[in-house]
Design an enzyme around this catalytic site. Sequence first.
Site, mmCIF file in Angstrom:
data_model
loop_
_atom_site.group_PDB
_atom_site.id
_atom_site.type_symbol
_atom_site.label_atom_id
_atom_site.label_comp_id
_atom_site.label_asym_id
_atom_site.label_seq_id
_atom_site.Cartn_x
_atom_site.Cartn_y
_atom_site.Cartn_z
ATOM 1 N N GLN A 96 77.875 4.561 28.502
ATOM 2 C CA GLN A 96 76.464 4.230 28.739
ATOM 3 C C GLN A 96 75.965 5.027 29.941
ATOM 4 O OE1 GLN A 96 76.100 -0.385 28.384
ATOM 5 N NE2 GLN A 96 78.246 0.119 28.638
ATOM 6 N N ASP B 29 75.633 10.209 33.956
ATOM 7 C CA ASP B 29 75.948 11.053 35.117
ATOM 8 C C ASP B 29 76.822 12.260 34.800
ATOM 9 O OD1 ASP B 29 78.574 9.925 34.933
ATOM 10 O OD2 ASP B 29 77.986 8.277 36.237
ATOM 11 N N HIS C 114 73.347 6.626 26.159
ATOM 12 C CA HIS C 114 72.054 6.527 26.840
ATOM 13 C C HIS C 114 71.547 7.877 27.340
ATOM 14 C CE1 HIS C 114 72.837 1.961 27.542
ATOM 15 N NE2 HIS C 114 72.447 2.236 26.318
ATOM 16 N N ALA D 295 84.988 -5.324 37.496
ATOM 17 C CA ALA D 295 85.056 -5.984 38.800
ATOM 18 C C ALA D 295 84.806 -7.485 38.684
ATOM 19 C CB ALA D 295 84.066 -5.343 39.761
HETATM 20 P P1 OAD Z 1 75.964 -2.615 34.975
HETATM 21 O O1 OAD Z 1 75.465 -2.217 36.310
HETATM 22 O O2 OAD Z 1 75.172 -3.597 34.196
HETATM 23 O O3 OAD Z 1 77.428 -3.198 35.099
HETATM 24 C C1 OAD Z 1 78.421 -2.569 35.852
HETATM 25 C C2 OAD Z 1 79.626 -3.489 35.901
HETATM 26 O O4 OAD Z 1 80.633 -2.783 36.600
HETATM 27 C C3 OAD Z 1 79.369 -4.798 36.642
HETATM 28 O O5 OAD Z 1 79.813 -5.891 35.852
HETATM 29 C C4 OAD Z 1 80.209 -4.657 37.914
HETATM 30 O O6 OAD Z 1 80.815 -5.852 38.296
HETATM 31 C C5 OAD Z 1 81.270 -3.676 37.468
HETATM 32 N N1 OAD Z 1 81.861 -2.837 38.549
HETATM 33 C C6 OAD Z 1 81.316 -2.463 39.726
HETATM 34 N N2 OAD Z 1 82.148 -1.663 40.410
HETATM 35 C C7 OAD Z 1 83.263 -1.520 39.640
HETATM 36 C C8 OAD Z 1 84.484 -0.803 39.785
HETATM 37 N N3 OAD Z 1 84.747 -0.047 40.849
HETATM 38 N N4 OAD Z 1 85.406 -0.911 38.788
HETATM 39 C C9 OAD Z 1 85.160 -1.664 37.686
HETATM 40 N N5 OAD Z 1 84.025 -2.364 37.496
HETATM 41 C C10 OAD Z 1 83.075 -2.277 38.455
HETATM 42 O O7 OAD Z 1 76.195 -1.248 34.170
HETATM 43 P P2 OAD Z 1 76.195 -0.999 32.606
HETATM 44 O O8 OAD Z 1 76.875 -2.095 31.873
HETATM 45 O O9 OAD Z 1 76.671 0.375 32.418
HETATM 46 O O10 OAD Z 1 70.651 1.485 30.700
HETATM 47 O O11 OAD Z 1 74.636 -1.073 32.304
HETATM 48 C C11 OAD Z 1 74.200 -0.883 31.001
HETATM 49 C C12 OAD Z 1 72.848 -0.198 30.998
HETATM 50 O O12 OAD Z 1 71.903 -0.944 31.789
HETATM 51 C C13 OAD Z 1 72.828 1.176 31.642
HETATM 52 O O13 OAD Z 1 73.308 2.187 30.803
HETATM 53 C C14 OAD Z 1 71.373 1.347 31.937
HETATM 54 C C15 OAD Z 1 71.091 -0.009 32.531
HETATM 55 O O14 OAD Z 1 69.788 -0.432 32.486
HETATM 56 C C16 OAD Z 1 69.958 2.585 30.431
HETATM 57 O O15 OAD Z 1 69.911 3.527 31.194
HETATM 58 C C17 OAD Z 1 69.254 2.548 29.117
#
Ligand code: OAD
Length: 238
Positions: A99, A102, A117, A208
């Site tokens: 998703q 980058d 995305h 996390a």
């Molecule tokens: P989120 O920001 O929703 O979720 C990131 C997850 O990674 C969270 O549950 C954190 O707890 C976890 N996290 C943080 N640091 C971490 C680490 N070092 N190791 C493992 N986990 C970690 O991101 P996405 O699920 O990617 O949409 O978000 C989905 C979409 O929402 C994105 O692609 C974007 C956004 O709006 C679009 O751009 C269309």
Amino acid sequence: MSVERAAELLSRARRGVALTGAGVSAESGIPTFRGEGGLWTRYDPVKVSSIDSFMADPVSYWQVSKDRGRVALAAKPNPGHTALAALEEAGHLVAIVTQNTDGLHQDSGARRVIELHGSGREVQCLECQDRLSFEMPPRCRSCGGALLKPTVVLFGEPMPVEAVTAAHDLAVQADVMLVVGTSLVVYPAAEIPLVAVRAGAPMIVINAEPTPFDRFAEVVINGRSGEVLPEILALIGE
Ligand code: OAD
């Protein structure tokens, strides 16, 4: 124990598929959207990241994306990205469905990366469709238009059909579904692991914090992907 079980499942996998999200790039210094310090705790995504608000007010959009875009463009892959590329190289993963916009999976050497995305590394003029290299201020060199936008999928925009179809097909055939660093709340991306689980693949979740689908997973590891993935790789011995 769970790291050992994840290593065992992945070492046997020949058609494993990874689904990644912003968490996998957190250790490269790119803030996530949700969770601690997430971008959406500071901004309303509908206001700053939907196609309607972009069309109405591209300047506000670009002001916010400066916040994230500069960091993302300068970021380097972390050990989590590298471990995923190594799992692909070793034949355990056939693709990384992401998703993220980058480009860090590609930078880490991963070969088959499916960007659900879109990509934040390119911009596109919505007036003449030209794709240009990144520049600020973003104006289209061909037509002078001000509706230049990164080729990311904004809320309210359709998903790239080819990427969604490829991700779905890979999930149906997966023998392991590895889910890393995603809150699993944005659809249809969040549907991909469920497709794999329904087709019989065991799911490993590395995140996390808890996710809504942990109950469907065979292994849940709450930790940082840049630490957990290299540990798994070391246990597999690749
Ligand atoms: P989120 O920001 O929703 O979720 C990131 C997850 O990674 C969270 O549950 C954190 O707890 C976890 N996290 C943080 N640091 C971490 C680490 N070092 N190791 C493992 N986990 C970690 O991101 P996405 O699920 O990617 O949409 O978000 C989905 C979409 O929402 C994105 O692609 C974007 C956004 O709006 C679009 O751009 C269309």
